[in-house]
Design an enzyme around this catalytic site. Sequence first.
Site, short mmCIF file in Angstrom:
data_model
loop_
_atom_site.label_atom_id
_atom_site.label_comp_id
_atom_site.label_asym_id
_atom_site.label_seq_id
_atom_site.Cartn_x
_atom_site.Cartn_y
_atom_site.Cartn_z
N ASP A 166 0.83 -1.21 0.00
CA ASP A 166 0.00 0.00 0.00
C ASP A 166 0.86 1.26 0.00
O ASP A 166 2.00 1.25 0.47
CB ASP A 166 -0.93 -0.03 1.23
CG ASP A 166 -2.12 0.91 1.08
OD1 ASP A 166 -2.38 1.39 -0.04
OD2 ASP A 166 -2.79 1.17 2.10
N HIS A 195 2.45 3.31 -8.92
CA HIS A 195 2.32 1.88 -9.26
C HIS A 195 3.53 1.42 -10.07
O HIS A 195 4.06 0.33 -9.87
CB HIS A 195 1.03 1.63 -10.05
CG HIS A 195 -0.22 2.03 -9.32
ND1 HIS A 195 -0.40 1.75 -7.98
CD2 HIS A 195 -1.34 2.69 -9.71
CE1 HIS A 195 -1.59 2.21 -7.60
NE2 HIS A 195 -2.17 2.80 -8.63
N LEU A 220 10.16 -21.17 -4.18
CA LEU A 220 9.14 -20.26 -3.64
C LEU A 220 7.83 -20.33 -4.42
O LEU A 220 7.83 -20.30 -5.65
CB LEU A 220 9.68 -18.82 -3.71
CG LEU A 220 8.71 -17.71 -3.28
CD1 LEU A 220 8.58 -17.66 -1.76
CD2 LEU A 220 9.17 -16.35 -3.80
C1 IPE Z 1 -5.48 -2.79 -0.18
O1 IPE Z 1 -5.11 -1.48 -0.38
C2 IPE Z 1 -5.53 -3.54 -1.48
C3 IPE Z 1 -4.25 -3.77 -2.13
C4 IPE Z 1 -3.09 -3.52 -1.61
C5 IPE Z 1 -4.33 -4.37 -3.44
P1 IPE Z 1 -6.21 -0.33 -0.57
O2 IPE Z 1 -5.47 0.93 -0.70
O3 IPE Z 1 -7.16 -0.69 -1.63
O4 IPE Z 1 -6.98 -0.41 0.83
P2 IPE Z 1 -7.85 0.67 1.61
O5 IPE Z 1 -8.87 1.19 0.64
O6 IPE Z 1 -6.92 1.74 2.07
O7 IPE Z 1 -8.43 -0.08 2.76
C1 IPE Z 2 -1.45 0.23 -3.35
O1 IPE Z 2 -1.27 1.61 -3.40
C2 IPE Z 2 -1.66 -0.38 -4.72
C3 IPE Z 2 -3.01 -0.88 -4.96
C4 IPE Z 2 -4.00 -0.91 -4.09
C5 IPE Z 2 -3.29 -1.37 -6.29
P1 IPE Z 2 -2.50 2.61 -3.43
O2 IPE Z 2 -2.86 2.89 -4.85
O3 IPE Z 2 -3.62 2.12 -2.58
O4 IPE Z 2 -1.85 3.91 -2.78
P2 IPE Z 2 -2.48 4.88 -1.72
O5 IPE Z 2 -2.96 4.04 -0.58
O6 IPE Z 2 -3.61 5.57 -2.39
O7 IPE Z 2 -1.37 5.80 -1.34
MG MG Z 3 -4.08 2.34 -0.63
#
Ligand code: IPE
Ligand code: IPE
Ligand code: MG
Length: 255
Positions: free
Chosen positions: A32, A49, A143
Amino acid sequence: MLAWVPSGSPDEALLRQVDFERLPAHVAIIMDGNGRWASSRFLPRVEGHRAGIHAVRDVVESSARLGIQVLTLYAFSVENWKRPASEVSTLMMLLKRYLRSELDTLLRNNIRFRVIGRPEALAPDIQQELADAEARTASNTGLIFNIALNYGGRAEIVDAARRALVEGVKPDDLDEGRFASLLYTAGQPDPDLLIRTSGELRISNFLLWQIAYAEIWFTDTLWPDFRRRHLLEAIVDFQKRDRRYGGIGQPALAR
Ligand code: IPE
Ligand code: IPE
Ligand code: MG
């Protein structure tokens, strides 16, 4: 093992603290903070990303070398469809590109690639790419690298219940072990260590059944900045914990 880290580096110091007899069998990571990583640099979210792929590469290869059995990365949740279509399509494009560029590395490192989730809802070309990577790595014995795509913990439990009905499992035969064998992670050990980056303190519908007794490690580090060093820090911390599973634990037993 020490040959692949620069001598005198923080990674080397951490690696020396790792007890290889007590590695977590399964490490699961909620990747995240990509969006915030990009925003803090005045870049569009998708750049986060893109940068996150470097972290994926580092963690997959490090996990394989350490001798971890299973690594599960949360890449796209069933809830992530709520994002703008352009962000979703960039994520899918990056996934495809990752698979193409990394397949050789996966093969070279004896890594078995698996998808968990509901990939049938993804675009046909992505499904094809995923199926191809799974097939080409299927006989690898190192793995297991699970990628959670269009994954939801509740959806997984519902899918398992449906399978039980379809397979005509008798109520008396359905216990926790049998139920676990109907999940996407059938046959794999449950995560011992669950990592979440970016400072958020929640599970976000990840591996709800499997994390019953996982040790959780949170870090403020944003996913694109996550590297082997952070994985080693998490493992060293994990190895200091007293996992009691509802019992009275090791120190008390020794007394
Ligand atoms: C969780 O992250 C999902 C992934 C890492 C794929 P999100 O960014 O979607 O989660 P929330 O919305 O903060 O809970
Ligand atoms: C995690 O990073 C990647 C996915 C959920 C695909 P985010 O896109 O959720 O990044 P933040 O949480 O908005 O910073
Ligand atoms: Mg996120």
